[in-house]
Design a protein around this motif. Sequence first.
Motif, PDB file in Angstrom:
ATOM      1  N   LEU B 219     -52.723  38.117  61.147  1.00 51.99           N
ATOM      2  CA  LEU B 219     -51.274  37.933  61.174  1.00 51.99           C
ATOM      3  C   LEU B 219     -50.931  36.597  61.826  1.00 51.99           C
ATOM      4  O   LEU B 219     -50.115  35.821  61.318  1.00 51.99           O
ATOM      5  N   ALA B 220     -51.576  36.323  62.969  1.00 50.24           N
ATOM      6  CA  ALA B 220     -51.317  35.068  63.676  1.00 50.24           C
ATOM      7  C   ALA B 220     -51.754  33.883  62.825  1.00 50.24           C
ATOM      8  O   ALA B 220     -51.110  32.836  62.824  1.00 50.24           O
ATOM      9  N   ARG B 221     -52.851  34.078  62.088  1.00 49.59           N
ATOM     10  CA  ARG B 221     -53.364  32.976  61.274  1.00 49.59           C
ATOM     11  C   ARG B 221     -52.388  32.617  60.150  1.00 49.59           C
ATOM     12  O   ARG B 221     -52.139  31.448  59.880  1.00 49.59           O
ATOM     13  N   ILE B 222     -51.795  33.624  59.502  1.00 47.13           N
ATOM     14  CA  ILE B 222     -50.975  33.310  58.326  1.00 47.13           C
ATOM     15  C   ILE B 222     -49.508  33.060  58.662  1.00 47.13           C
ATOM     16  O   ILE B 222     -48.788  32.492  57.854  1.00 47.13           O
ATOM     17  N   ALA B 223     -49.070  33.465  59.861  1.00 43.78           N
ATOM     18  CA  ALA B 223     -47.639  33.345  60.174  1.00 43.78           C
ATOM     19  C   ALA B 223     -47.164  31.894  60.163  1.00 43.78           C
ATOM     20  O   ALA B 223     -46.016  31.620  59.849  1.00 43.78           O
ATOM     21  N   GLY B 224     -48.040  30.954  60.496  1.00 43.36           N
ATOM     22  CA  GLY B 224     -47.611  29.566  60.556  1.00 43.36           C
ATOM     23  C   GLY B 224     -48.057  28.730  59.377  1.00 43.36           C
ATOM     24  O   GLY B 224     -47.828  27.529  59.346  1.00 43.36           O
ATOM     25  N   GLU B 225     -48.723  29.363  58.397  1.00 40.26           N
ATOM     26  CA  GLU B 225     -49.245  28.616  57.250  1.00 40.26           C
ATOM     27  C   GLU B 225     -48.105  28.028  56.428  1.00 40.26           C
ATOM     28  O   GLU B 225     -47.185  28.738  56.034  1.00 40.26           O
ATOM     29  N   THR B 226     -48.201  26.739  56.175  1.00 42.60           N
ATOM     30  CA  THR B 226     -47.145  26.068  55.432  1.00 42.60           C
ATOM     31  C   THR B 226     -47.625  25.658  54.041  1.00 42.60           C
ATOM     32  O   THR B 226     -46.985  25.952  53.040  1.00 42.60           O
ATOM     33  N   ALA B 227     -48.774  24.994  54.013  1.00 39.25           N
ATOM     34  CA  ALA B 227     -49.244  24.387  52.769  1.00 39.25           C
ATOM     35  C   ALA B 227     -49.288  25.378  51.600  1.00 39.25           C
ATOM     36  O   ALA B 227     -48.781  25.067  50.526  1.00 39.25           O
ATOM     37  N   PRO B 228     -49.856  26.580  51.756  1.00 35.57           N
ATOM     38  CA  PRO B 228     -49.913  27.462  50.593  1.00 35.57           C
ATOM     39  C   PRO B 228     -48.535  27.920  50.143  1.00 35.57           C
ATOM     40  O   PRO B 228     -48.342  28.260  48.968  1.00 35.57           O
ATOM     41  N   LEU B 229     -47.553  27.947  51.048  1.00 35.25           N
ATOM     42  CA  LEU B 229     -46.220  28.410  50.655  1.00 35.25           C
ATOM     43  C   LEU B 229     -45.456  27.359  49.864  1.00 35.25           C
ATOM     44  O   LEU B 229     -44.576  27.687  49.071  1.00 35.25           O
ATOM     45  N   ILE B 230     -45.793  26.084  50.073  1.00 34.31           N
ATOM     46  CA  ILE B 230     -45.094  25.029  49.330  1.00 34.31           C
ATOM     47  C   ILE B 230     -45.306  25.211  47.829  1.00 34.31           C
ATOM     48  O   ILE B 230     -44.435  24.911  47.023  1.00 34.31           O
TER      49      ILE B 230
END
Lengths: 322, 296
Positions: B219-230
């Motif tokens: 959860l902590a790993r994906i909560a701040g992920e930006t690149a894949p969401l772009i």
Amino acid sequence: MSAVTDQFAAPSAPVRKTPKGTFDLVFRNASFLAALFVLVLLAGIMASMVIGGWPAFREFGFGFLTSSVWDTQNEQYGAWPAIVGTLSTALIALVVGVPLSLGIAVFLTQLAPPWFKQPVSTAIELLAAVPSIIYGMWGLFVFAPLFAAYVQIPLSNIVEGMPIIGTVLYSRSPSGLGILTAGIILAFMIIPFIASITRDMLDQIPSVLRESAYGIGATTWEVVRHVLVPQAGVSIIGAIMLGLGRALGETMAVTFVVGNANRLSASVMDPGSTIASRIANEFNEALGLQLNSLIALGCILFFVTFVVLVIARILVSRVKRY
Amino acid sequence: MSLATPSTVRKLPEVTWGRVRQSRRTADRLMKVIATGFTLIAISVLFWILGMLIVKGLGGLSATTFTQVTPGPGTEGGGLANAIVGSIVLTFLGIAVATPIGVLAGTYLAEYGKGSKLADLIRFINDILLSAPSILIGLFVYVIMVEPFRGYSGWAGGVALGIIAIPVIVRTTEDMLRLVPGPLREAGAALGAPPSVVITSITWRAAKSGMVTGILLALARIAGETAPLIFTALNNNFWFSPNLIGGVSNLPVTIYQFASAPYENWQQLAWAGSLIITVSILVLSIIARRIVRGGK
């Protein structure tokens, strides 16, 4: 199955049903399929990159790798500046980050008093939990202005006109953004990975070895240099390559601070771009061949990081799984 | 000097011996100072970043941050409410995708696949995926979900985050199940329970806190992920529609777009968003660490 149960169950007591054999089979197969899914994922990523990037590879051939043109008007694309940017930022990250990480690992395993170890390790590991985009904002708004004022401008004044150094370190527009800044920020992002793996490797070394070295009068430094490093050497190289794998693919932080210039510059102070930053920047406006070229860039990034990570994992797994 | 007293005779070897020791001692001290200094540098970078977030982020935080939607270009005021809700939805969608697959795959590796070549390969590939660049996962989901369905969607964003979370969960699940002592399983098997029951009601239960830790770390790993969401969920300035089709607003991409924009209220919201996201991730990581240490 039920006959066996009936035999042992007391007629009046509530009968505990034996779970059906089918559940056993379903569970086993479900977990097997889930495990296979991991393989399918990697294969899928590989295939989608190759297929998505194929039109670009077919159009430009081998020249895609070596061309430094990135011209959306004339539909001409080349990967060379992005490849150079990716490799040079990652190299700078290693040059800055590896000594720091090794120093931290030595501090944590040999120097820190026991009560101090835990908070320091946690702080170092939290560096890895900070999202990439936060490093980007810190780099853009805090680090880059300071770097421009206190490093780029004075340094440019000193090296101007010198052979080689004058080219490599001179900044034409000292904004603080560029390849070197990106490399330094990447260094801080990979430190927690290299430092914590190296720490674990050093902790794994039997203390008899250390004690015998101290017993013949070695200093702490000599123990590190002549006992610990040769013992853990291979896995430390693995840890460093794992850090390299991270640095090659890091996106958001680099996109903020690398300057996003599509041309090649001889100076590390000048803006450039990496494969990941180029993709992040242009992807949403890209159509047709440009989109394919960006996925082709992703394909190159995939194969480079894949090779690096495979080597890293093999080296690291010799001592302990990571 | 002129007197050859026993003391000077004794001093002679001591001086040369001392000189050798001096250089070794200097090297030792130098190394200690450098190692300590390097550690201080890394820690101060962490506190520098946290301090910057608090100074700049607290200024942008207000009640409207949590109640109003993100403002359009040039619009005054606004908040992050839709981005916060969108981020929570996407993150939990990702965890919902990843948890069953990750837990089952980790179970296979620890319980069924012991010693098999295939399990070794899967474990190796999982470790590779663990450190694979997240931007590639984003591209992958773009190719398999966004392009064929002709549009960005929250579903694609959730799947991308899920794929990033899977290797984390596989890894921690397997590690935690391996810590469960074998005799516990044998006891279960001796009662006549089939493997699936032994695993679900004995091994899983024994390893529960560790497995929860793995999910929290994911959860902590994906909560701040930006690149894949772009490439997948993108962003917008509205409340998300429950069918999750079209762009879904989320904190990381909002921060990315607002941070370098020329509007002052956008920049303030970017700082506030960064503070919110970083504090939640650090708290999650610290809780996860606590659980692991408590369980040992």
